[in-house]
Scaffold this motif. Structure first.
Motif, PDB file in Angstrom:
ATOM      1  N   ILE A   1      90.003  71.996  58.048  1.00  0.00           N
ATOM      2  CA  ILE A   1      90.924  70.882  58.291  1.00  0.00           C
ATOM      3  C   ILE A   1      92.345  71.341  58.002  1.00  0.00           C
ATOM      4  O   ILE A   1      93.147  71.539  58.904  1.00  0.00           O
ATOM      5  CB  ILE A   1      90.545  69.665  57.419  1.00  0.00           C
ATOM      6  CG1 ILE A   1      89.110  69.212  57.729  1.00  0.00           C
ATOM      7  CG2 ILE A   1      91.522  68.520  57.655  1.00  0.00           C
ATOM      8  CD1 ILE A   1      88.589  68.126  56.797  1.00  0.00           C
ATOM      9  N   ILE A   2      92.690  71.523  56.756  1.00  0.00           N
ATOM     10  CA  ILE A   2      93.995  72.011  56.334  1.00  0.00           C
ATOM     11  C   ILE A   2      93.774  72.966  55.168  1.00  0.00           C
ATOM     12  O   ILE A   2      92.963  72.706  54.281  1.00  0.00           O
ATOM     13  CB  ILE A   2      94.920  70.852  55.890  1.00  0.00           C
ATOM     14  CG1 ILE A   2      95.181  69.897  57.051  1.00  0.00           C
ATOM     15  CG2 ILE A   2      96.252  71.387  55.351  1.00  0.00           C
ATOM     16  CD1 ILE A   2      95.912  68.627  56.635  1.00  0.00           C
ATOM     17  N   ASN A   3      94.511  74.054  55.144  1.00  0.00           N
ATOM     18  CA  ASN A   3      94.376  74.995  54.039  1.00  0.00           C
ATOM     19  C   ASN A   3      95.117  74.518  52.796  1.00  0.00           C
ATOM     20  O   ASN A   3      94.590  74.626  51.687  1.00  0.00           O
ATOM     21  CB  ASN A   3      94.836  76.380  54.471  1.00  0.00           C
ATOM     22  CG  ASN A   3      93.803  77.070  55.329  1.00  0.00           C
ATOM     23  OD1 ASN A   3      92.765  77.512  54.858  1.00  0.00           O
ATOM     24  ND2 ASN A   3      94.056  77.130  56.630  1.00  0.00           N
ATOM     25  N   ILE A   4      96.336  74.010  52.947  1.00  0.00           N
ATOM     26  CA  ILE A   4      97.064  73.447  51.807  1.00  0.00           C
ATOM     27  C   ILE A   4      97.719  72.143  52.229  1.00  0.00           C
ATOM     28  O   ILE A   4      98.427  72.102  53.240  1.00  0.00           O
ATOM     29  CB  ILE A   4      98.165  74.397  51.289  1.00  0.00           C
ATOM     30  CG1 ILE A   4      97.583  75.750  50.878  1.00  0.00           C
ATOM     31  CG2 ILE A   4      98.893  73.768  50.100  1.00  0.00           C
ATOM     32  CD1 ILE A   4      98.637  76.744  50.415  1.00  0.00           C
ATOM     33  N   GLN A   5      97.496  71.095  51.461  1.00  0.00           N
ATOM     34  CA  GLN A   5      98.185  69.820  51.657  1.00  0.00           C
ATOM     35  C   GLN A   5      98.918  69.474  50.370  1.00  0.00           C
ATOM     36  O   GLN A   5      98.343  69.532  49.288  1.00  0.00           O
ATOM     37  CB  GLN A   5      97.196  68.716  52.009  1.00  0.00           C
ATOM     38  CG  GLN A   5      97.836  67.354  52.225  1.00  0.00           C
ATOM     39  CD  GLN A   5      96.857  66.350  52.808  1.00  0.00           C
ATOM     40  OE1 GLN A   5      96.680  66.246  54.013  1.00  0.00           O
ATOM     41  NE2 GLN A   5      96.189  65.609  51.939  1.00  0.00           N
ATOM     42  N   VAL A   6     100.200  69.124  50.495  1.00  0.00           N
ATOM     43  CA  VAL A   6     101.038  68.884  49.325  1.00  0.00           C
ATOM     44  C   VAL A   6     101.734  67.543  49.468  1.00  0.00           C
ATOM     45  O   VAL A   6     102.279  67.223  50.526  1.00  0.00           O
ATOM     46  CB  VAL A   6     102.086  70.007  49.156  1.00  0.00           C
ATOM     47  CG1 VAL A   6     103.129  69.617  48.121  1.00  0.00           C
ATOM     48  CG2 VAL A   6     101.404  71.306  48.752  1.00  0.00           C
ATOM     49  N   GLU A   7     101.725  66.779  48.401  1.00  0.00           N
ATOM     50  CA  GLU A   7     102.453  65.512  48.324  1.00  0.00           C
ATOM     51  C   GLU A   7     102.986  65.387  46.902  1.00  0.00           C
ATOM     52  O   GLU A   7     102.244  65.540  45.943  1.00  0.00           O
ATOM     53  CB  GLU A   7     101.526  64.344  48.654  1.00  0.00           C
ATOM     54  CG  GLU A   7     102.179  62.981  48.573  1.00  0.00           C
ATOM     55  CD  GLU A   7     101.248  61.843  48.980  1.00  0.00           C
ATOM     56  OE1 GLU A   7     101.662  60.684  48.894  1.00  0.00           O
ATOM     57  OE2 GLU A   7     100.099  62.134  49.381  1.00  0.00           O
ATOM     58  N   GLY A   8     104.288  65.140  46.749  1.00  0.00           N
ATOM     59  CA  GLY A   8     104.839  65.022  45.408  1.00  0.00           C
ATOM     60  C   GLY A   8     106.106  65.832  45.265  1.00  0.00           C
ATOM     61  O   GLY A   8     106.642  66.390  46.221  1.00  0.00           O
ATOM     62  N   LEU A   9     106.587  65.936  44.049  1.00  0.00           N
ATOM     63  CA  LEU A   9     107.885  66.527  43.758  1.00  0.00           C
ATOM     64  C   LEU A   9     107.758  67.999  43.402  1.00  0.00           C
ATOM     65  O   LEU A   9     106.961  68.383  42.553  1.00  0.00           O
ATOM     66  CB  LEU A   9     108.539  65.777  42.594  1.00  0.00           C
ATOM     67  CG  LEU A   9     109.865  66.320  42.072  1.00  0.00           C
ATOM     68  CD1 LEU A   9     110.949  66.155  43.129  1.00  0.00           C
ATOM     69  CD2 LEU A   9     110.258  65.613  40.782  1.00  0.00           C
ATOM     70  N   ALA A  10     108.555  68.815  44.070  1.00  0.00           N
ATOM     71  CA  ALA A  10     108.843  70.194  43.637  1.00  0.00           C
ATOM     72  C   ALA A  10     107.601  71.061  43.492  1.00  0.00           C
ATOM     73  O   ALA A  10     107.484  71.839  42.543  1.00  0.00           O
ATOM     74  CB  ALA A  10     109.630  70.167  42.331  1.00  0.00           C
ATOM     75  N   ASN A  11     106.669  70.969  44.419  1.00  0.00           N
ATOM     76  CA  ASN A  11     105.573  71.927  44.452  1.00  0.00           C
ATOM     77  C   ASN A  11     106.080  73.242  45.046  1.00  0.00           C
ATOM     78  O   ASN A  11     106.913  73.244  45.952  1.00  0.00           O
ATOM     79  CB  ASN A  11     104.414  71.405  45.295  1.00  0.00           C
ATOM     80  CG  ASN A  11     103.612  70.337  44.578  1.00  0.00           C
ATOM     81  OD1 ASN A  11     102.596  70.619  43.969  1.00  0.00           O
ATOM     82  ND2 ASN A  11     104.078  69.093  44.644  1.00  0.00           N
TER      83      ASN A  11
END
Length: 685
Positions: free
Chosen positions: A348-358
Motif C-alpha cells: 500500500i504505502i511504505n511510509i505514511q507520516v502525519e504530525g509535526l517535524a518527522n
C-alpha cells in the motif's frame, strides 16, 4: 550445518549467556536463590516437585514453596529448568501464572533444553490472563529462551523498568515455524528502559539471542502509554525464525505510544547485506502494518531495520503499510549506512507520516537492501499528510533517501506546510544514474500544501527526480490554495510527461521565463524573479547550471558556460512560487550564421539589403541555399519568434530590415530591441 550440531551450538550459547547474565548481575547473584523447575506440571501442591508456578511464587516471597527453595533469597533469584531436552512444554491451566513481583532471571535454555514452551489454555481473550506478567516492582527481570504461546491475553505483559526479553518465540510453535497465537499482544510494555532483543548480536549469526514475535492476534509488540526509552532490537517480527515466510501479527508488528523509544539501531548492521545486529525484520504483519507510531508517542527513533522484506532484503514480505507515524519528532533513518532502514515491498504505502517535524533520512524505499534494484510489490513511497515541517532527506552526506522502483508515486505532500524535500534520489538506484522507474509521479504537492521546499540553493540540497511514468513534479491546485512551493537546484530529467507540471492555477500561475538569446543566454522573466538555468538533452533540467536575477523590468542574463545540448529555465518569484520549465533552446554550436547576413555569403553588405528589398517587393520568394534559412522562415536560435531576415525584430521581413542593414554597412547602426540579436553577431543553427 546438521540439526544436531546446530542444537549443540545453541545450547553452548545458552550456557555462555547464563554466565554473562550472572556476571552482569555481579555479586548480588550470590545472594539470590537458585530455583530449578523439575517438572512440566502446572500446580501449586506440596508433592516434592518444583513447578514453574511454584518457582515464581518462591522468587516473589523469598520463601520455600514445595521443593522450590527460595528461603533466604533476595531480588536476584534465578529460575532454571531440568525438565527434558529439545523444547519441553508446560501446559498452563485456566489460572494464569502468578505475576512476577521481584527481580528474577528466567532462563529456559538449561537442563538440556533449547527453550521451554509455556503453552496457555487458549480460547477467547480474557483480560489479564497473560503468559507472563512482570509487575512494576520487578525491575531488572531477565527472560530468555522461552516459547510463550496460546495465552488468553498477551504473551508477556511488562510493567517494570529495565526488563529484558531475549531468545524467545512469542506467538509461534516451538520451532518458530507456524502461528500458535496469543490472544492479545506478543509483548506489551509500560516501563522505562525495557529491552526486547539481545544485548549483542553478531552479524554472522542469524538466530543468536533473537526473539521471534509473530502470529499474535493483536500487535507483536505494544509500547504502551507510559513506556519510555524502550529498546526493540534484533528481532524477527511477523515472520518465521528464518525470516523467509510471513507469520502475521494480526494488528501490526510494533505499535508505539511511548516516548523516546528506539526501534532498531546501527550496531552490527550490514549495509547492503542481510538483516543483522540491531536490525529488526518487521514484515508480513497485518492491521496497523509494520510500525505504527500513535499520536501519544514522541521522539521515536527507527534505524537499521528491514520493513517489508525477507531477512536478506531481496524479496518482499509485505506489511501492507510499512511505517505509519502520527507522532511528533520521529526520526526514521539516519545519515550513516548502518542507520539506514530498508522500507520496501509494502503493497500500500511504505511510509505514511502525519504530525509535526518527522524526519525521514538516509533510507532505501522501494529497493532491495543493496539499493541496486526495485523490490517487487512496493506500493507508494512516502505519503505525508496533515503535517508541518517534515524533513525528507537532507543536504549533509548520507541524509538523502533512495525512493525508487515503486508501483505508485515516490512522495506525496497532502495538506503539508514547510516541508523540506532535499538531497534525495527519486527514480534511480543508489548510484544516482541507473534508472529505477516509479510508476506514478516523482513528487505530488496537493490539497492546500504550501510553503514547501523541493531542493534548494545550498550544496547537496538538490534532488534527482527522473524516470517517473508521469511527471517529475506535479503541483495540483484542485483544492486551493496550493502556492509558494519552491523548486530549486534539482536534477529533473527523462520523466514521461513534464519535468514540472502546474495544475489549476497552482503556485499563483507563475509563468516560466522566456529565453530569447543564447549568446549570451538571456531573456525575460517576472520582475525581480530568480531564474534558474539548466542543461538537458530533452526539455527538462538534468544539469543545474546556476541562477540569474531578473531586474525590475524582467530582463535577465546568465553569463556562465553551460553543458547543453539544450537549455531550459525556471522562475521563482518573491512569494517563493516556482514555475514549470521554459521551452528548451538548443545551445550546441552548429552552422554559424550572422545576423544581417541574410544570404549567408559570409558578409553583411549591400547584397543583403538588395535581397531583402526584392523579397519585400515580392520580386523574390526568399529561397536560399540549403545551409541558409529562407527569408521569412523560422530560426531555432531565436525561438521561432523572429523570422529569418527580420533583423530589427519587429516580426516582419520588409524594406525596414533593408534600411537596418544599410545603416550597419554605412557604420551608423540603428538601435535594435534588447531581445534582438545585434546585426553582425553570430547565430548557431
Amino acid at each position: 550445518m546438521p540439526a544436531e550440531r546446530f542444537s549443540t551450538l545453541i545450547r553452548l550459547l545458552a550456557i555462555v549467556s547464563v554466565a554473562v547474565v550472572m556476571a552482569l548481575l555481579g555479586t548480588r547473584v550470590a545472594h539470590g536463590a537458585s530455583l530449578q523447575v523439575n517438572t512440566t506440571a502446572d500446580d501449586n501442591v506440596v508433592n516434592g516437585n518444583c513447578t514453574l508456578r511454584e518457582a515464581i511464587l518462591a522468587a516473589n516471597t523469598n520463601a520455600n514453596v514445595d521443593a522450590c527453595l527460595g528461603a533466604g533469597g533476595d531480588t536476584t533469584d534465578i529460575i532454571s529448568f531440568d525438565i527434558g531436552s529439545g523444547t519441553p512444554t508446560i501446559q498452563i491451566g485456566g489460572d494464569p501464572l502468578p505475576p512476577i513481583t521481584e527481580w528474577v532471571t528466567i532462563y529456559g535454555g538449561t537442563g538440556g533444553a533449547l527453550r521451554v514452551e509455556i503453552h496457555g489454555p487458549g480460547g477467547p481473550l480474557v483480560s489479564g490472563h497473560h503468559g507472563l506478567t512482570v509487575t512494576d516492582t520487578a525491575a531488572g527481570t531477565y527472560i530468555s529462551s522461552l516459547v510463550i504461546n496460546n495465552s488468553a491475553d498477551d504473551g508477556i505483559k511488562i510493567e517494570a523498568d529495565e526488563v529484558t526479553v531475549v531468545d524467545s518465540y512469542i506467538g509461534t510453535d516451538s520451532l518458530g515455524l507456524d502461528a500458535v497465537p496469543n490472544a492479545g499482544n506478543g509483548i506489551q510494555l509500560s516501563g522505562n528502559g525495557d529491552r526486547i532483543g539481545p544485548f549483542t548480536n553478531s552479524p554472522d549469526c542469524l538466530n543468536c539471542l533473537r526473539n521471534v514475535i509473530s502470529g499474535n492476534k493483536k500487535s507483536g509488540i505494544l509500547l504502551d502509554i507510559g513506556t519510555t526509552g524502550a529498546f526493540v532490537k534484533g528481532n524477527f517480527i511477523g515472520t518465521n525464525n528464518g525470516g523467509t515466510i510471513p507469520i502475521p501479527n494480526k494488528d501490526g508488528g510494533i505499535a508505539d505510544k511511548g516516548g523516546s523509544d528506539t526501534i532498531g539501531g546501527s550496531s552490527g548492521t550490514t549495509p547492503g547485506g542481510g538483516c543483522t545486529g540491531d536490525c529488526n525484520l518487521i514484515s508480513g504483519n497485518e492491521g496497523l502494518g509494520g510500525i505504527f507510531l500513535a499520536p501519544d508517542a514522541s521522539a521515536t527513533r527507527i534505524q537499521g531495520n528491514f520493513i517489508g522484506t525477507e531477512y536478506l532484503g531481496t524479496m518482499s514480505i509485505s506489511n501492507g503499510l510499512g511505517i505509519d507515524s502520527h507522532e511528533p519528532n520521529a526520526m526514521i533513518g539516519g545519515t550513516t549506512p548502518e542507520a539506514r532502514n530498508v522500507i520496501s515491498g509494502n503493497g500500500i504505502i511504505n511510509i505514511q507520516v502525519e504530525g509535526l517535524a518527522n524526519a525521514i533520512t538516509g533510507n532505501y524505499i522501494g529497493t532491495n537492501s543493496a539499493g541496486t534494484a526495485a523490490l517487487d510489490n512496493s506500493g507508494g513511497g512516502v505519503f505525508v499528510k496533515h503535517s508541518d515541517s517534515p524533513i525528507i532527506g537532507g543536504n549533509q552526506p548520507g541524509a538523502g533517501n533512495v525512493i525508487s522502483g515503486l508501483l505508485s508515486s515516490a512522495i506525496v505532500l497532502h495538506f503539508v506546510t514547510n516541508a523540506q524535500v532535499v538531497g534525495n534520489l527519486i527514480g534511480t538506484a543508489r548510484d544516482g544514474v541507473t534508472p529505477l522507474s516509479n510508476l506514478g509521479y516523482g513528487i505530488i504537492i496537493e490539497h492546500q500544501s504550501s510553503n514547501n521546499i523541493i531542493g534548494g540553493a545550498a550544496v547537496g540540497s538538490g534532488n534527482t527526480i527522473t524516470a517517473s511514468a508521469l511527471s517529475g513534479i506535479i503541483i495540483d491546485n484542485s483544492d486551493p490554495q496550493v502556492r509558494s512551493n519552491t523548486i530549486r537546484g534539482n536534477s529533473i530529467y527523462s520523466n514521461e510527461n513534464d519535468g514540472i507540471q502546474l495544475n489549476s492555477d497552482s503556485n499563483d500561475s507563475i509563468m516560466p521565463p522566456v529565453i530569447t538569446s543564447v549568446n549570451p543566454i538571456s531573456g525575460t522573466a517576472c520582475a525581480n524573479c530568480i531564474v534558474e538555468v539548466f542543461s538537458d538533452a530533452e526539455n527538462e533540467g538534468r544539469i543545474f547550471e546556476g541562477t540569474a536575477l531578473a531586474d525590475a523590468g524582467g530582463a535577465w542574463t546568465f553569463v556562465s558556460a553551460v553543458t547543453g545540448p539544450n537549455i531550459t529555465a525556471t522562475n521563482t518569484d518573491n512569494s517563493n512560487n516556482t514555475s514549470e520549465f521554459s521551452e528548451a533552446v538548443p545551445v550546441t554550436p552548429g552552422t554559424e550564421l550572422v545576423q544581417g547576413d541574410v544570404n549567408c555569403d559570409g558578409f553583411v553588405d549591400t547584397d543583403d539589403a538588395t535581397f531583402l528589398l526584392e523579397y519585400a517587393a515580392a520580386l523574390s520568394d526568399g529561397d536560399n541555399h540549403s545551409d541558409c534559412p529562407n527569408l521569412g522562415g523560422t530560426f531555432p536560435a531565436q525561438l521561432d519568434i523572429f523570422p529569418w531576415g527580420d533583423v530589427n525584430c519587429d516580426s516582419t521581413v520588409d524594406s525596414l530590415d533593408a534600411l537596418f542593414v544599410l545603416a550597419y554597412v554605412a557604420g551608423t547602426p540603428l538601435e535594435q530591441p534588447v531581445d534582438c540579436t545585434p546585426i553582425g553577431s553570430p547565430f548557431f543553427r
